[in-house]
Structures are given as C-alpha cells and as structure tokens.
Design an enzyme around this catalytic site. Structure first.
Site, PDB file in Angstrom:
ATOM      1  N   SER A  16       1.024  -1.281   0.140  1.00  0.00           N
ATOM      2  CA  SER A  16      -0.042   0.088   0.041  1.00  0.00           C
ATOM      3  C   SER A  16       0.808   1.293   0.071  1.00  0.00           C
ATOM      4  CB  SER A  16      -0.577  -0.054   1.330  1.00  0.00           C
ATOM      5  OG  SER A  16      -1.830  -1.210   1.125  1.00  0.00           O
ATOM      6  N   GLU A  87      -5.463  -4.040  -2.294  1.00  0.00           N
ATOM      7  CA  GLU A  87      -6.279  -5.176  -1.714  1.00  0.00           C
ATOM      8  C   GLU A  87      -6.905  -5.910  -3.046  1.00  0.00           C
ATOM      9  OE1 GLU A  87      -5.451  -5.864   1.163  1.00  0.00           O
ATOM     10  OE2 GLU A  87      -5.162  -3.937   2.260  1.00  0.00           O
ATOM     11  N   ALA A  88      -6.077  -6.156  -4.022  1.00  0.00           N
ATOM     12  CA  ALA A  88      -6.723  -6.676  -5.341  1.00  0.00           C
ATOM     13  C   ALA A  88      -6.943  -8.142  -5.044  1.00  0.00           C
ATOM     14  CB  ALA A  88      -5.686  -6.615  -6.481  1.00  0.00           C
ATOM     15  N   GLN A  89      -6.402  -8.678  -3.943  1.00  0.00           N
ATOM     16  CA  GLN A  89      -6.946 -10.233  -3.726  1.00  0.00           C
ATOM     17  C   GLN A  89      -8.233 -10.372  -3.580  1.00  0.00           C
ATOM     18  OE1 GLN A  89      -5.060  -8.444  -1.668  1.00  0.00           O
ATOM     19  NE2 GLN A  89      -5.837  -8.314   0.367  1.00  0.00           N
ATOM     20  N   VAL A 170     -11.585 -14.848   3.837  1.00  0.00           N
ATOM     21  CA  VAL A 170     -11.617 -13.336   3.969  1.00  0.00           C
ATOM     22  C   VAL A 170     -11.947 -12.972   5.619  1.00  0.00           C
ATOM     23  CG1 VAL A 170     -12.303 -10.915   3.597  1.00  0.00           C
ATOM     24  CG2 VAL A 170     -12.077 -12.840   1.715  1.00  0.00           C
ATOM     25  N   GLY A 173      -7.969  -8.090   9.113  1.00  0.00           N
ATOM     26  CA  GLY A 173      -7.005  -7.759  10.167  1.00  0.00           C
ATOM     27  C   GLY A 173      -5.525  -7.406  10.073  1.00  0.00           C
TER      28      GLY A 173
HETATM   29  N1  LIG Z   1       7.272   2.396  12.469  1.00  0.00           N
HETATM   30  C1  LIG Z   1       7.866   2.217  11.336  1.00  0.00           C
HETATM   31  N2  LIG Z   1       8.862   2.407  10.701  1.00  0.00           N
HETATM   32  C2  LIG Z   1       9.405   2.345   9.800  1.00  0.00           C
HETATM   33  N3  LIG Z   1       8.789   1.552   8.764  1.00  0.00           N
HETATM   34  C3  LIG Z   1       7.665   1.053   8.986  1.00  0.00           C
HETATM   35  C4  LIG Z   1       7.136   1.272  10.318  1.00  0.00           C
HETATM   36  N4  LIG Z   1       5.894   0.601  10.341  1.00  0.00           N
HETATM   37  C5  LIG Z   1       5.636  -0.053   9.105  1.00  0.00           C
HETATM   38  N5  LIG Z   1       6.916   0.020   8.361  1.00  0.00           N
HETATM   39  C6  LIG Z   1       6.910  -0.055   7.052  1.00  0.00           C
HETATM   40  O1  LIG Z   1       5.742  -0.531   6.444  1.00  0.00           O
HETATM   41  C7  LIG Z   1       5.521  -1.695   5.507  1.00  0.00           C
HETATM   42  C8  LIG Z   1       4.257  -2.203   5.817  1.00  0.00           C
HETATM   43  O2  LIG Z   1       3.539  -1.244   4.659  1.00  0.00           O
HETATM   44  P1  LIG Z   1       2.147  -1.301   4.169  1.00  0.00           P
HETATM   45  O3  LIG Z   1       2.091  -0.557   3.077  1.00  0.00           O
HETATM   46  O4  LIG Z   1       1.269  -0.974   5.198  1.00  0.00           O
HETATM   47  O5  LIG Z   1       2.220  -2.971   3.900  1.00  0.00           O
HETATM   48  P2  LIG Z   1       1.267  -3.813   3.017  1.00  0.00           P
HETATM   49  O6  LIG Z   1       0.441  -2.993   2.205  1.00  0.00           O
HETATM   50  O7  LIG Z   1       2.061  -4.530   2.058  1.00  0.00           O
HETATM   51  O8  LIG Z   1       0.562  -4.636   3.950  1.00  0.00           O
HETATM   52  C9  LIG Z   1       6.464  -2.535   6.616  1.00  0.00           C
HETATM   53  O9  LIG Z   1       7.007  -3.714   6.139  1.00  0.00           O
HETATM   54  C10 LIG Z   1       7.621  -1.581   7.004  1.00  0.00           C
HETATM   55  O10 LIG Z   1       8.628  -1.597   5.943  1.00  0.00           O
HETATM   56  C1  LIG Z   2      -3.701 -13.748   4.669  1.00  0.00           C
HETATM   57  C2  LIG Z   2      -5.046 -13.475   4.803  1.00  0.00           C
HETATM   58  C3  LIG Z   2      -5.494 -11.955   4.857  1.00  0.00           C
HETATM   59  N1  LIG Z   2      -6.386 -11.463   4.846  1.00  0.00           N
HETATM   60  C4  LIG Z   2      -6.544 -10.005   5.189  1.00  0.00           C
HETATM   61  C5  LIG Z   2      -5.916  -9.444   6.199  1.00  0.00           C
HETATM   62  C6  LIG Z   2      -5.729  -8.007   5.548  1.00  0.00           C
HETATM   63  O1  LIG Z   2      -7.039  -7.242   6.159  1.00  0.00           O
HETATM   64  C7  LIG Z   2      -5.677  -8.314   4.189  1.00  0.00           C
HETATM   65  C8  LIG Z   2      -4.175  -8.086   3.647  1.00  0.00           C
HETATM   66  O2  LIG Z   2      -3.886  -6.523   3.856  1.00  0.00           O
HETATM   67  P1  LIG Z   2      -2.309  -5.904   3.932  1.00  0.00           P
HETATM   68  O3  LIG Z   2      -2.450  -4.566   3.529  1.00  0.00           O
HETATM   69  O4  LIG Z   2      -1.578  -7.071   2.667  1.00  0.00           O
HETATM   70  O5  LIG Z   2      -1.702  -6.455   5.172  1.00  0.00           O
HETATM   71  O6  LIG Z   2      -6.045  -9.342   3.913  1.00  0.00           O
HETATM   72  C9  LIG Z   2      -7.635 -12.375   4.880  1.00  0.00           C
HETATM   73  O7  LIG Z   2      -8.851 -11.875   4.734  1.00  0.00           O
HETATM   74  N2  LIG Z   2      -7.401 -13.616   4.312  1.00  0.00           N
HETATM   75  C10 LIG Z   2      -6.228 -14.236   4.539  1.00  0.00           C
HETATM   76  O8  LIG Z   2      -6.090 -15.505   4.435  1.00  0.00           O
END
Ligand SMILES: Nc1ncnc2c1ncn2[C@@H]1O[C@H](COP(=O)(O)OP(=O)(O)O)[C@@H](O)[C@H]1O
Ligand SMILES: Cc1cn([C@H]2C[C@H](O)[C@@H](COP(=O)(O)O)O2)c(=O)[nH]c1=O
Length: 216
Positions: A16, A87-89, A170, A173
């Site tokens: 994200s 969140e394309a999944q 889904v 969390g």
């Molecule tokens: N307090 C923090 N300081 C620095 N980087 C952080 C912190 N909290 C989260 N991150 C970074 O943000 C990433 C998560 O970003 P995010 O875009 O929300 O992930 P995703 O969308 O893949 O779930 C973590 O892997 C880490 O690299």
């Molecule tokens: C593994 C898994 C994840 N989810 C949900 C949990 C979060 O709301 C999103 C993933 O968001 P992120 O930005 O990549 O952290 O997916 C789910 O519903 N089911 C699963 O098995």
C-alpha cells in the site's frame, strides 16, 4: 504500451505504501488516478499504509463492473490517466478481467497490489486471475521477515499467537494483534508448514523438553 502490473507480496511488505508513492509521483506531474480498494483496514473507501499515509479511494462492491465504471467516468468528461487497485486479492476474477480490458481497450496502465495466497497458502481467486493475466508481476523489494530471520513468503492467521488453519478465506485484520484477537503473522515456508509462529517458537524454547538435562 499500457500494462497490467501485479505488485504482490506477503502482508506488511509495503504494497500500500508503494501504491501511495505511485499515486503521489503521478499526481505531482498533473496526472489523475482512479483508485480502487476493497476492505482496507482503515475503513470503506480508504487506501492506507502502516506508515500512516491514507488517501480516498473507490470502494469496490461485489459484482461491480470496473470497466463500465471507468467508461462511465470518462464519458462524463472526467479524467482518469491510470488506475490503482489495492487489496486486489479481494476482487473477483471477473473484475480482474475488467481491469485487463481497461488496459487493452482504454489504454490505461493498471497497477494492482495484493497478497497472492491466503492463510492456508491457497491462491485468492482475484490473485490467481492476476497471475494469469498480468503483463508483469513485481515482487516487492523490501523483504518482510519471518521470526527466524528468513524471508517471509507466507501469511499465517493467528489467534492468541497460535496459527489456525480453519476459517473463512476473508477476515480483515492486521499483524501484531494483541492476545486473544484474530491476527496475522508472516512466516517463511518452513515455519508456515510447521505452524511455528513466533509465540509457538518462544513456548517451545521455554518447554522443559528442550531445556538442557542436568547431570547432577
Ligand atoms: N514504524 C515504522 N517505521 C518504519 N517503517 C515502518 C514502520 N511501520 C511499518 N513500516 C514499514 O511499512 C511496511 C508495511 O507497509 P504497508 O504498505 O502497510 O504494507 P502492505 O500494504 O504490504 O501490508 C513494513 O513492512 C515496514 O517496512
Ligand atoms: C492472509 C489473509 C489475509 N487476509 C486479510 C487481512 C488484511 O485485511 C488483508 C491484507 O492486507 P495487507 O495490506 O496486505 O496487510 O487481507 C484475509 O482476509 N485472509 C487471509 O487469508
């Protein structure tokens, strides 16, 4: 040539954040994006990153036709120079086909972001269709890590730190949930297969079975 790009990775690997950076860089040059999301933790119609950034987005509904939505948007004289889908999944396979049509027939780049597999390491239907249709699949460069230090490749669902393997595909969390709540933890494949979360590893290390045997 416009492209359908799938940026994939585990939870918490920066997807994200990258979506927001792409949006920022393009809007800084006067381009206007159409931003889709579904079930973001920050709430309906939001695209949020754990780094604290958030932007408004169109919340995609079940069976919404994304191609028709964009055609309608453009035919009203409004602009969309590119598309982001976070969140394309959670999108349906048909909606991924519609995004591919946006690329091919409307000539817009589509950047889709999502986790590939669920807590049972099975493909989400939307992610499967993205793997089938994307021009490019990009794995994020910032590695999320398993508690053992290896690259995290799998998503575990946890309750009170223990990995669970039953439940709905889904469940919105986050990682680092407090005890008792449903949460998620990223693991390497070895520890996902063994259902060895950080809490389980700590408990095993403290177990009398693995303490050194006294010789006195
Ligand atoms: N307090 C923090 N300081 C620095 N980087 C952080 C912190 N909290 C989260 N991150 C970074 O943000 C990433 C998560 O970003 P995010 O875009 O929300 O992930 P995703 O969308 O893949 O779930 C973590 O892997 C880490 O690299
Ligand atoms: C593994 C898994 C994840 N989810 C949900 C949990 C979060 O709301 C999103 C993933 O968001 P992120 O930005 O990549 O952290 O997916 C789910 O519903 N089911 C699963 O098995």
């Amino acid at each position: 040539m416009s492209e359908l790009v799938f940026f994939s990775g585990t939870m918490d690997c920066g997807k994200s954040t990258l979506a927001l950076q792409i949006e920022h860089n393009r809007s800084a040059r006067g381009l206007i994006g159409m931003i889709f999301t579904r079930n973001d933790r920050a709430g309906q119609g939001k695209l949020s990153s754990r780094l604290g950034l958030v932007t408004d987005a169109v919340e995609v509904e079940d069976d919404q036709d994304l191609y028709a939505y964009l055609v309608e948007h453009l035919s009203q004289g409004r602009r969309a120079d590119y598309v982001i889908a976070d969140e394309a999944q959670f999108l349906g396979p048909g909606q991924i086909d519609q995004l591919a049509r946006v690329v091919d027939d409307l000539g817009l780049d589509v950047y889709a972001f999502g986790i590939t597999t669920d807590f049972r390491s099975k493909l989400f239907p939307g992610s499967q269709r993205l793997v089938e249709l994307a021009d490019r699949i990009e794995v994020l460069q910032v590695e999320a890590l398993c508690w053992c230090g290896a690259r995290a490749t799998h998503n575990a669902r946890t309750i009170g730190g223990e990995m669970v393997v039953e439940g709905a595909q889904v469940v919105v969390g986050d990682v680092n949930q407090s005890a008792g709540e449903v949460g998620y933890e990223v693991l390497c494949r070895r520890h996902h297969r063994r259902r060895m979360t950080a809490a389980a590893a700590r408990a095993a290390a403290l177990s009398p079975d693995v303490l050194p045997v006294s010789t006195t």
